[in-house]
Design a protein around this motif. Structure first.
Motif, mmCIF file in Angstrom:
data_model
loop_
_atom_site.group_PDB
_atom_site.id
_atom_site.type_symbol
_atom_site.label_atom_id
_atom_site.label_comp_id
_atom_site.label_asym_id
_atom_site.label_seq_id
_atom_site.Cartn_x
_atom_site.Cartn_y
_atom_site.Cartn_z
ATOM 1 N N ALA A 81 77.877 67.531 65.023
ATOM 2 C CA ALA A 81 78.742 68.299 64.122
ATOM 3 C C ALA A 81 79.661 67.415 63.300
ATOM 4 N N ALA A 82 79.774 66.138 63.670
ATOM 5 C CA ALA A 82 80.866 65.322 63.131
ATOM 6 C C ALA A 82 80.573 64.426 61.933
ATOM 7 N N PRO A 83 79.410 63.782 61.787
ATOM 8 C CA PRO A 83 79.310 62.676 60.827
ATOM 9 C C PRO A 83 79.581 63.005 59.372
ATOM 10 N N LEU A 84 78.908 64.009 58.813
ATOM 11 C CA LEU A 84 79.064 64.268 57.382
ATOM 12 C C LEU A 84 80.505 64.610 57.033
ATOM 13 N N THR A 85 81.127 65.480 57.815
ATOM 14 C CA THR A 85 82.498 65.871 57.498
ATOM 15 C C THR A 85 83.472 64.729 57.763
ATOM 16 N N THR A 86 83.214 63.942 58.806
ATOM 17 C CA THR A 86 84.103 62.823 59.105
ATOM 18 C C THR A 86 84.040 61.764 58.013
ATOM 19 N N ILE A 87 82.825 61.406 57.586
ATOM 20 C CA ILE A 87 82.687 60.407 56.522
ATOM 21 C C ILE A 87 83.333 60.894 55.233
ATOM 22 N N THR A 88 83.075 62.147 54.869
ATOM 23 C CA THR A 88 83.637 62.687 53.635
ATOM 24 C C THR A 88 85.156 62.692 53.671
ATOM 25 N N ALA A 89 85.718 63.141 54.784
ATOM 26 C CA ALA A 89 87.174 63.181 54.912
ATOM 27 C C ALA A 89 87.756 61.768 54.913
ATOM 28 N N TRP A 90 87.115 60.867 55.636
ATOM 29 C CA TRP A 90 87.597 59.479 55.757
ATOM 30 C C TRP A 90 87.616 58.804 54.395
ATOM 31 N N GLU A 91 86.499 58.919 53.652
ATOM 32 C CA GLU A 91 86.439 58.276 52.336
ATOM 33 C C GLU A 91 87.405 58.927 51.352
ATOM 34 N N SER A 92 87.572 60.238 51.442
ATOM 35 C CA SER A 92 88.528 60.915 50.571
ATOM 36 C C SER A 92 89.940 60.390 50.799
ATOM 37 N N ASP A 102 70.140 53.132 72.733
ATOM 38 C CA ASP A 102 71.486 53.431 72.242
ATOM 39 C C ASP A 102 71.570 54.871 71.750
ATOM 40 N N LYS A 103 72.707 55.512 71.995
ATOM 41 C CA LYS A 103 72.971 56.855 71.489
ATOM 42 C C LYS A 103 73.689 56.727 70.148
ATOM 43 N N VAL A 104 73.226 57.462 69.146
ATOM 44 C CA VAL A 104 73.774 57.331 67.798
ATOM 45 C C VAL A 104 74.097 58.685 67.187
ATOM 46 N N TYR A 105 74.923 58.652 66.150
ATOM 47 C CA TYR A 105 75.164 59.826 65.313
ATOM 48 C C TYR A 105 75.329 59.358 63.887
ATOM 49 N N TYR A 106 74.944 60.212 62.933
ATOM 50 C CA TYR A 106 74.929 59.786 61.531
ATOM 51 C C TYR A 106 74.765 60.995 60.624
ATOM 52 N N ALA A 107 74.966 60.767 59.314
ATOM 53 C CA ALA A 107 74.855 61.853 58.341
ATOM 54 C C ALA A 107 73.672 61.695 57.403
ATOM 55 N N GLY A 108 72.915 60.617 57.512
ATOM 56 C CA GLY A 108 71.657 60.515 56.793
ATOM 57 C C GLY A 108 71.758 60.173 55.325
ATOM 58 N N ASP A 109 70.643 60.373 54.654
ATOM 59 C CA ASP A 109 70.450 59.932 53.269
ATOM 60 C C ASP A 109 69.728 61.045 52.519
ATOM 61 N N ILE A 110 70.366 61.577 51.491
ATOM 62 C CA ILE A 110 69.812 62.728 50.771
ATOM 63 C C ILE A 110 68.536 62.387 50.007
ATOM 64 N N THR A 111 68.243 61.091 49.812
ATOM 65 C CA THR A 111 67.044 60.701 49.071
ATOM 66 C C THR A 111 65.819 60.546 49.973
ATOM 67 N N ARG A 112 66.001 60.705 51.295
ATOM 68 C CA ARG A 112 64.893 60.514 52.230
ATOM 69 C C ARG A 112 64.615 61.806 52.998
ATOM 70 N N GLN A 113 63.510 61.808 53.718
ATOM 71 C CA GLN A 113 63.214 62.960 54.557
ATOM 72 C C GLN A 113 64.302 63.105 55.616
ATOM 73 N N GLY A 114 64.575 64.359 55.989
ATOM 74 C CA GLY A 114 65.737 64.642 56.812
ATOM 75 C C GLY A 114 65.502 64.575 58.305
ATOM 76 N N ALA A 115 66.535 65.015 59.030
ATOM 77 C CA ALA A 115 66.606 64.829 60.476
ATOM 78 C C ALA A 115 66.171 66.038 61.291
ATOM 79 N N ASN A 116 65.701 67.099 60.654
ATOM 80 C CA ASN A 116 65.225 68.261 61.407
ATOM 81 C C ASN A 116 63.845 67.947 61.961
#
Length: 323
Positions: A117-128, A78-92
């Protein structure tokens, strides 16, 4: 072993290091990362890391290659996209473990770079918009988006103009920025340098809601332009004195998209669901990617260049590093 770009313990900054494959928690998926975007939060974490080794990166897109025992929504391939978790090791990284509940199925019509390019800004905007401001299709309030040309602002303008009946006013001071914000769906633009006067010129009675990506020095302006019992939702790190808002009973909301993952909230899976909804909107052409700069060098060198661009604030749109 997997190759990752990390903050080295030597204080050398972003460097390529070899580390073991991440182990999976019950709800995790293991993702072979194809592209990551660099956000201001990455730059902040890098600057404050000191000598501690930390793998950076939140926004990502890639392919699932493994799943934990409690994963139900995804399978290998499956192809996925996401914005991750600031408490865990990152996606780089070549491979990254992320909780499947905060991941979405990648929009089919977007490239990996466009999706990253989309997940973090989309989630933030959506929840706002939908969680904090309680907007819906029939909402007719006037919304002021402070920082409309930015990453989150660009997504918020699109969501509000396409999924609600709100009148959307965006701050933009340069001609190119004004044109961009209007093209994304805003009804009006105003100059943030003369915020009160500019807003009153197009909304004499004030606005019901403000999205604030830059709150410092603006609280008294918000107190003047927001109607009684209105709302402000903020995403920046300023520590404001909110007393000027009291006489109008203006509500202040903080939005941090990492809250669900940090506290493992009962509605944590809402982020995965909203990313799936957003994917359908991207595929239908109702939302546009905010990809600005694409760097084809998925190494520490490419990430260093991306960090420099984000820190300088000179790029238009999101900065993405891909394979």
């Amino acid at each position: 072993m997997t190759r990752m770009a990390a903050i080295a313990t030597s204080g050398a900054g972003l460097v390529d290091v070899d580390v073991p494959l991440p182990s999976l928690r019950p709800h995790d998926i293991l993702v072979q990362v194809e592209a990551v975007s660099v956000n201001p939060v990455d730059v902040k974490v890098a600057a404050s890391a000191g000598d501690a080794q930390r793998i950076l990166g939140y926004d990502a897109a890639g392919t699932v290659v493994g799943t934990g025992p409690e994963v139900r929504r995804f399978a290998a391939g499956d192809k996925v996209y996401y914005a991750g978790d600031i408490t865990r090791q990152g996606a780089n990284a070549d491979f990254h473990a992320v909780d499947s509940r905060i991941a979405g199925h990648k929009p089919e019509n977007l490239t990996m770079a466009e999706a990253a390019a989309a997940p973090l800004t989309t989630i933030t905007a959506w929840e706002s918009l939908f969680t904090h401001l309680g907007a819906h299709a029939g909402t007719t309030d006037t919304l002021l988006v402070v920082g409309a040309p930015g990453g989150v602002g660009s997504m918020l303008v699109q969501l509000a103009s396409r999924l609600t009946s709100m009148r959307v006013i965006g701050t933009a001071s340069q001609q190119a920025s004004r044109e961009r914000v209007l093209a994304l769906g805003a009804d009006e633009t105003v100059d943030h340098h003369t915020l009160v006067e500019s807003v009153k010129a197009v909304a004499p009675d004030g606005v019901e809601a403000v999205f604030s990506s830059f709150s410092e020095g603006n609280i008294e302006a918000y107190a003047e332009i927001v109607k009684p019992f209105g709302h402000v939702v903020a995403i920046d790190d300023h520590h404001p004195d909110l007393f000027p808002l009291k006489s109008k009973s203006i509500a202040w909301h903080w939005e941090l998209m990492f809250t669900h993952a940090i506290y493992q909230t009962p509605d944590m899976a809402s982020q995965g669901r909203l990313l799936d909804e957003a994917a359908a909107l991207f595929d239908a052409g109702r939302l546009r990617t905010t990809l600005g700069v694409e760097i084809g060098d998925f190494t520490a060198a490419g990430l260093r260049r991306a960090h420099e661009l984000v820190a300088a604030g000179s790029s238009v749109g999101k900065v993405v590093v891909r394979r």
